[in-house]
Scaffold this active site. Structure first.
Site, short mmCIF file in Angstrom:
data_model
loop_
_atom_site.label_atom_id
_atom_site.label_comp_id
_atom_site.label_asym_id
_atom_site.label_seq_id
_atom_site.Cartn_x
_atom_site.Cartn_y
_atom_site.Cartn_z
N MET A 267 0.83 -1.20 0.00
CA MET A 267 0.00 0.00 0.00
C MET A 267 0.87 1.25 0.00
O MET A 267 1.82 1.36 0.76
CB MET A 267 -0.91 -0.04 1.23
CG MET A 267 -1.82 1.15 1.37
SD MET A 267 -2.99 1.27 -0.01
CE MET A 267 -3.12 3.04 -0.16
N ASN A 269 0.72 4.40 1.02
CA ASN A 269 0.55 5.53 1.94
C ASN A 269 1.69 6.53 1.79
O ASN A 269 2.85 6.16 1.70
CB ASN A 269 0.53 5.02 3.38
CG ASN A 269 -0.27 3.75 3.54
OD1 ASN A 269 -1.45 3.74 3.26
ND2 ASN A 269 0.40 2.67 3.91
N HIS A 301 6.19 -0.29 -7.93
CA HIS A 301 4.78 0.09 -8.06
C HIS A 301 4.37 1.07 -6.95
O HIS A 301 3.83 2.15 -7.23
CB HIS A 301 3.92 -1.17 -8.01
CG HIS A 301 2.45 -0.92 -8.12
ND1 HIS A 301 1.77 -1.01 -9.32
CD2 HIS A 301 1.52 -0.58 -7.19
CE1 HIS A 301 0.49 -0.73 -9.11
NE2 HIS A 301 0.31 -0.47 -7.83
N GLU A 302 4.65 0.72 -5.71
CA GLU A 302 4.22 1.59 -4.61
C GLU A 302 4.97 2.91 -4.65
O GLU A 302 4.40 3.97 -4.40
CB GLU A 302 4.41 0.90 -3.25
CG GLU A 302 3.74 -0.46 -3.12
CD GLU A 302 2.30 -0.51 -3.56
OE1 GLU A 302 1.58 0.51 -3.45
OE2 GLU A 302 1.87 -1.57 -4.06
N GLU A 324 -4.18 3.04 -10.71
CA GLU A 324 -3.67 1.67 -10.74
C GLU A 324 -3.22 1.23 -12.13
O GLU A 324 -2.15 0.63 -12.28
CB GLU A 324 -4.70 0.69 -10.16
CG GLU A 324 -5.01 0.91 -8.68
CD GLU A 324 -3.79 0.87 -7.78
OE1 GLU A 324 -2.70 0.44 -8.22
OE2 GLU A 324 -3.91 1.28 -6.60
N1 TRP Z 1 -3.39 0.61 -3.69
C1 TRP Z 1 -2.71 -0.61 -3.40
C2 TRP Z 1 -1.80 -0.88 -4.59
O1 TRP Z 1 -2.18 -1.21 -5.63
C3 TRP Z 1 -3.53 -1.80 -3.21
C4 TRP Z 1 -4.59 -1.82 -2.17
C5 TRP Z 1 -5.84 -1.39 -2.28
C6 TRP Z 1 -4.55 -2.49 -0.96
N2 TRP Z 1 -6.58 -1.75 -1.20
C7 TRP Z 1 -5.81 -2.43 -0.38
C8 TRP Z 1 -3.54 -3.14 -0.29
C9 TRP Z 1 -6.12 -3.04 0.83
C10 TRP Z 1 -3.84 -3.74 0.91
C11 TRP Z 1 -5.11 -3.70 1.46
O2 TRP Z 1 -0.66 -0.69 -4.58
ZN ZN Z 2 -1.33 0.25 -6.94
#
Ligand code: TRP
Ligand code: ZN
Length: 884
Positions: A267, A269, A301-302, A324
């Protein structure tokens, strides 16, 4: 109690928020049982929206106090919303203070704030922030955050949140605090907090732009020696985004934290990426080449989300692919650029297309089909799909194809110029790429091109050819169509870039180019030809479509031997194999053990295997037969057990007929010196692993113990996990009796390595089924002391490996696989709805099944659907599966 019966949300209902939240000041008193959250916001009315009550989202919160401008205020709870009817009128900002408590230790959904191994983690995308505090939990509400964290110092020595650490110190009673300030405004889904006993690998870097940054990778104390590859990947990501897109790191400090309890991969963040340990931890002893590659892509990616997702975010969740699809495209390009020369790039492209065709095409043809920009959802978590991610990336890739690589860079520059710091739509992105390239095909065709965002389903391009020998003219007619999908009966023609080449009968290239198709049917003519050419269509997989062309075997053999486009060279081999598999499957009364592969095919793949210049990695891909699920997608009625039996029989034939060649391949590729996960040596390991697996399979018929014995020896002696695991898998998949002691030894060696144990579980649950033997093993694995259904990685390693990755074992005629599936969906739903809903999708394609599986599958889905109190997540999946 569960919130349960939410309503469908429609894209067309989008409205600006009635209020803006300018700043958020959060104060956390962390306690696993009862965490206290004081949330002080500056809120103001949005003048564009008619005056109305303030409705804040909240879930599973205990509300203690609400104050406006320092005074108590009346409020209502309406379902999950906290409703304040009497906040100040006028557009002046006011202070809103909300005090709530929640229980991280009881949070098994892993959304919101939860504990894992005695540490605290948060996961807020998509709608988890509302499980931490009441908020306008939608991505177009962007606020400045300051965060104060207080916790027991001995148990939680490390306290992290987004942005910069501005203050820390001691408190009474053995507690301490840290204060973080994020210099960037952000939507709530990018909030993060971590607290626990963690250690960090640190790296200081200076960017091209000359700024200094601190990079940190936080893990549990024993895992520090497995963070080098993640850190290298992060440094490579920072450098790549600067070099390729001119995008620099905008924070002094960038942190990655790994947790073993996580619903997905990772994720993004802001400044504090949280990762599944699977995509951080690697050492040559515990991780395979695939793991190393996945870590590189996911770290990339992150990190790339920092610009595509965080600096520019989504207006609403229907625009999810804005971040995405684009970010997957960027991580794919990153991996290709790091892979280096052309053939390694092609290997990456083939791998990506394989994912698209084996996972996304079925999604596009099933009950959960949705456009890249969906029109409706019940539960947004169900739309983190291969369509949003991988098909979305293909749509971005087509844009790059239509404007060129430099044009695409210009488009990205314009996109940031226009939209940095805001929450925007897929339309805004496409418009920026087109506007930066006014003379391009994309600009000319933009409204039609955008059908890729609005129309679901995989388009089919049917090609037919004729050659006028007298005139020397070759005609190629391309006709496109797109099957109906739920809620979309009719489709308009797409803009389809079609990479094209013509080869002469002896394999030399006559011409090549890119045709941009816009009509339902178009005919291309090629004059001046001496003889009928061999067409190489959809080179590089230039569009996410199914290409139908009645290739003769001769044409395919020519392409496999000579095409200059490596993707289509691979594709020719796949078509040769697929045609044979489909013919065997269709042949009534044919017993799979009587299958005989024809000599020209065997010779062609022998030539590939023995080829003097092709890469080992390419050979391994070319010699891998199409997946069972991909074969199934070509059929109207699917008998998964027959597909499995036929594919296994083909594999065994190839093993036997090429036995000497496999021996040669193993001997010449088995030694690779000191371990490094680079593309050349990993390709050699992949081919050696395949050879060993084929040799064990070939030994089965003859009961010859030599190669199983060698596999066991290699398993014992291996100096890296790739070789060790490939050897173990060779024994397990060939069903040899040496598999049992090897599995036992593997478990003993790695009993303290959770990620390796996941592989141990997955290998057994995903093993080729022989007479229904896998399900009893799966049941045993689930009562193994190392199994826990609460840990998503472990649940996936057993339950998903069986239900989603082992069609031959799962689709039993006695329905026992489906009974197991329904039981586990229901059990998981009460623990973790996101994970349960993913499992629920294992039966998406039930309508294609042959009887008795079809009826048994429907019954199992209906049993799940009939459960009262299902989560929105699972309810949406099973109701869609049963609809029509
Ligand atoms: N945005 C994250 C990614 O693609 C993925 C993601 C969305 C996610 N919802 C989540 C990861 C819930 C863990 C839990 O990189
Ligand atoms: Zn993503």
């Amino acid at each position: 109690m569960r919130e349960g019966h939410g309503n469908v949300i429609y894209r067309s209902d989008y409205q600006e928020p009635a209020f803006w939240i300018d700043s958020v000041d959060l104060c956390f008193d962390l306690d696993p049982q009862k965490t206290r959250v004081l949330n002080r916001m500056k809120v103001r009315r949005n003048p564009n929206v008619p005056p109305q009550a303030l409705r804040l989202d909240g879930e599973e919160l205990n509300l203690a106090r609400v104050m406006v401008n320092g005074q108590g205020i009346s409020f209502k709870i309406d379902g999950n919303a906290l409703v304040l009817e009497n906040v100040p009128s006028g557009t002046e900002a006011f202070d809103l203070e909300i005090f709530t408590t929640c229980s991280p230790a009881k949070n098994t959904s892993l959304s919101g704030i939860y504990t894992s191994n005695d540490s605290f983690f948060t996961q807020c995308e998509a709608e988890g922030f509302r499980r931490i505090t009441y908020f306008l939990d939608r991505p177009d509400v962007m606020a400045s955050y300051t965060v104060l964290i207080r916790a027991d110092k001995r148990k939680y020595p490390v306290l992290l949140s987004n942005g910069n650490l501005v203050e820390q110190g001691e408190l009474d009673d053995g507690r301490h605090f840290a204060r973080w300030v994020d210099p960037f405004r952000k939507p709530s889904y990018l909030f993060a907090l971590v607290a626990g006993q963690l250690v960090a690998r640190e790296q200081r870097i200076t960017s091209r732009a000359g700024n200094d940054h601190l990079l940190q990778v936080y893990v549990r104390p024993g895992d520090l020696d497995k963070t080098e590859h993640a850190m290298n990947s992060l440094m490579a990501s920072v450098a790549w985004d600067e070099a390729r897109f001119g995008l620099s790191l905008d924070l002094e400090r960038f942190m990655i934290v790994a947790t073993s309890d996580f619903n997905m991969g990772a994720m993004e963040n802001k400044g504090l990426n949280i990762f599944n340990t699977k995509y951080v931890l690697a050492s040559q002893a515990t991780a395979t080449d695939t793991d190393f590659n996945n870590i590189e892509s996911v770290v990339g990616h992150e990190y790339f989300h920092n610009w595509t997702g965080n600096r520019i975010t989504c207006r609403d969740w229907f625009q999810l692919s804005l971040k995405e699809g684009l970010t997957v495209f960027r991580d794919q390009e990153f991996s290709m650029d790091l892979a280096g020369e052309a053939s390694a790039r092609a290997v990456k492209r083939i791998e990506d297309v394989r994912v698209l065709r084996t996972a996304q095409f079925p999604e596009d043809a099933g009950p959960m089909a949705h456009p890249v920009r969906p029109d409706q959802y019940l539960e947004i978590n169900n739309f983190y799909t291969v369509t949003i991610y991988e098909k979305g990336a293909e749509v971005v890739r087509m844009m790059q194809t239509l404007v060129g690589r430099d044009g695409f860079r210009k488009g990205m520059d314009l996109y940031f110029q226009r939209h940095d710091g805001s929450a925007v739509t897929c339309d805004d992105f496409a418009q920026a790429i087109a506007d930066a390239n006014p003379d391009s095909k994309l600009a000319q065709l933009l409204p039609q091109f955008k059908r890729w965002y609005s129309q679901a389903g995989t388009p089919r391009v049917k090609a037919t050819a004729s050659f006028d020998a007298d005139a020397g003219i070759y005609s190629l007619t391309l006709t496109q169509s797109c099957p109906a999908t739920p809620g979309q009966a009719e489709k308009e023609p797409f803009v389809i870039p079609v990479g094209l080449g013509l080869l002469s009968a002896d394999g030399s290239e006559l011409t090549q180019g890119m045709h941009v198709m816009t009509q339902a049917s178009e005919t291309l003519t090629f004059p001046g030809l001496q003889g009928a050419p061999v067409p190489s269509i959809l080179r590089g997989f230039s569009a996410p479509v199914v290409l139908e062309f009645d290739y003769t075997d001769r044409q395919l053999l020519t392409l496999l031997a000579h095409d200059t486009d490596p993707f289509n060279r691979w594709e020719a081999g796949q078509r040769l194999a697929l045609n044979r598999a489909l013919a065997f499957i269709a042949q009534d009364g044919l017993n799979p053990s009587d299958i005989r592969l024809d000599a020209p095919y065997i010779e062609a793949i022998r030539t590939v295997l023995r080829h003097p210049t092709l890469d080992a990695a390419f050979k391994e891909l070319a010699l891998t037969l199409p997946a069972e699920s991909y074969i199934g997608e070509q059929l109207d009625v699917v008998d998964p057990q027959r597909i499995h039996a036929v594919r296994e029989a083909m594999r065994e034939q190839i093993a036997q007929q090429l036995r000497a060649d496999w021996e040669w391949a193993f001997e010449t590729h088995k030694e690779n010196g000191a371990y490094s996960p680079d593309s050349v040596s990993s390709g050699r390991r992949a081919l050696a692993g395949m050879a060993l697996s084929q040799l064990c399979l070939a030994s089965r018929a003859s009961s010859d113990p030599v190669w199983p014995g060698k596999a066991l020896q290699r398993f014992k002696d291996a100096s890296n996990m790739t070789d060790r695991f490939n050897a173990l898998a060779a024994l397990v998949t060939s069903g040899h009796e040496l598999a049992a002691p090897a599995l036992q030894r593997f478990h003993a060696m790695f009993k303290d390595e959770a990620l390796v144990l996941d592989k141990w579980f997955a290998l057994q649950a995903g093993a080729p089924d022989r007479g229904g033997h896998v399900l009893p093993i799966v049941r045993q694995l689930m009562s193994h002391p190392d199994f826990s259904i609460r840990n998503p990685n472990r649940a996936r390693s057993v339950i998903f490996s069986y239900c989603s990755a082992n069609p031959g074992g799962f689709h039993r005629a006695d329905a026992a696989g489906y009974v197991f599936w329904a039981d586990k969906v229901i059990e998981l739903d009460s623990i973790n709805p996101q994970v349960a809903a993913r499992l629920a999708r294992a039966l998406d394609r039930w309508k294609k099944l042959a009887e008795p599986q079809r009826s048994a599958a429907r019954e199992a889905i209906a049993r799940v659907a009939a459960k009262p109190d299902l989560s929105n997540d699972v309810r949406e999946v099973v109701t869609r599966a049963l609809s029509d």
